[in-house]
Scaffold this motif. Structure first.
Motif, short mmCIF file in Angstrom:
data_model
loop_
_atom_site.label_atom_id
_atom_site.label_comp_id
_atom_site.label_asym_id
_atom_site.label_seq_id
_atom_site.Cartn_x
_atom_site.Cartn_y
_atom_site.Cartn_z
N GLU A 1 64.47 25.04 19.12
CA GLU A 1 65.89 25.51 19.42
C GLU A 1 66.07 26.69 20.28
O GLU A 1 65.23 27.57 19.92
N LEU A 2 66.97 26.67 21.32
CA LEU A 2 67.18 28.15 21.97
C LEU A 2 68.36 28.69 21.28
O LEU A 2 69.07 28.05 20.89
N ASN B 1 71.14 31.18 21.91
CA ASN B 1 71.83 32.24 23.00
C ASN B 1 70.95 32.14 24.27
O ASN B 1 70.73 33.34 24.86
N GLY B 2 70.32 31.10 24.50
CA GLY B 2 69.24 30.90 25.64
C GLY B 2 68.04 31.73 25.61
O GLY B 2 67.04 31.70 26.45
N LEU B 3 67.57 32.15 24.33
CA LEU B 3 66.26 32.73 24.02
C LEU B 3 65.41 31.87 23.14
O LEU B 3 65.98 31.03 22.29
N ASP B 4 64.33 32.02 23.29
CA ASP B 4 63.16 31.32 22.34
C ASP B 4 63.21 32.08 21.04
O ASP B 4 63.90 33.18 20.98
N THR B 5 62.98 31.37 19.84
CA THR B 5 63.46 31.99 18.53
C THR B 5 62.63 33.18 18.32
O THR B 5 63.25 33.97 17.72
N THR C 1 61.83 35.61 20.36
CA THR C 1 62.47 36.75 21.14
C THR C 1 63.93 36.96 20.52
O THR C 1 64.12 38.02 20.39
N TYR C 2 64.71 35.91 20.17
CA TYR C 2 65.86 36.15 19.55
C TYR C 2 65.61 37.01 18.11
O TYR C 2 66.66 37.79 18.17
#
Length: 113
Positions: free
Chosen positions: A24-25, A27-31, A33-34
């Motif tokens: 799942e992304l 807010n457009g980020l990989d987990t 990085t998020y």
């Protein structure tokens, strides 16, 4: 559901959380990085069943970026790291008799209990 390890600048795991699945992304980020946003930590996914990164991360474990593996703290000075599993093992195999055995670092041997 997935698990994520927060790793400090010395490559030590400081906490492990349960988070969203890695596919799942957010807010457009990989987990990874998020979850790292706004923290001083690197975040790496870990597997409760040790399906990725050799071992499930735990607080105090080291993340080895070269091996892409989580490694538990070394239990005894004489123990060696198994490169295939990234797990520590005694320099002498544990006896396979029916007795219970404890490691004795002073004699670098297994002692029946």
């Amino acid at each position: 559901m997935a698990h994520y390890a927060y790793i400090d600048s010395d490559s030590i795991v400081v906490t492990v959380i349960v988070g969203r699945h890695e596919d799942e992304l957010i807010n457009g980020l990989d987990t990874e990085t998020y979850y790292a946003q706004g923290t001083p930590y690197t975040v790496k996914r870990t597997s409760f069943h040790a399906r990725i990164r050799k071992n499930c991360a735990g607080i105090g474990y080291t993340y080895d970026a070269v091996r892409d593996a989580f490694i538990a703290p070394k239990p005894w000075a004489s123990w060696v790291l198994d490169e295939a599993t990234c797990r520590w093992g005694a320099p002498v195999p544990r006896p396979t008799t029916g007795e219970r055995w404890n490691w004795d670092e002073a004699t670098v041997s297994w002692v029946a209990v």
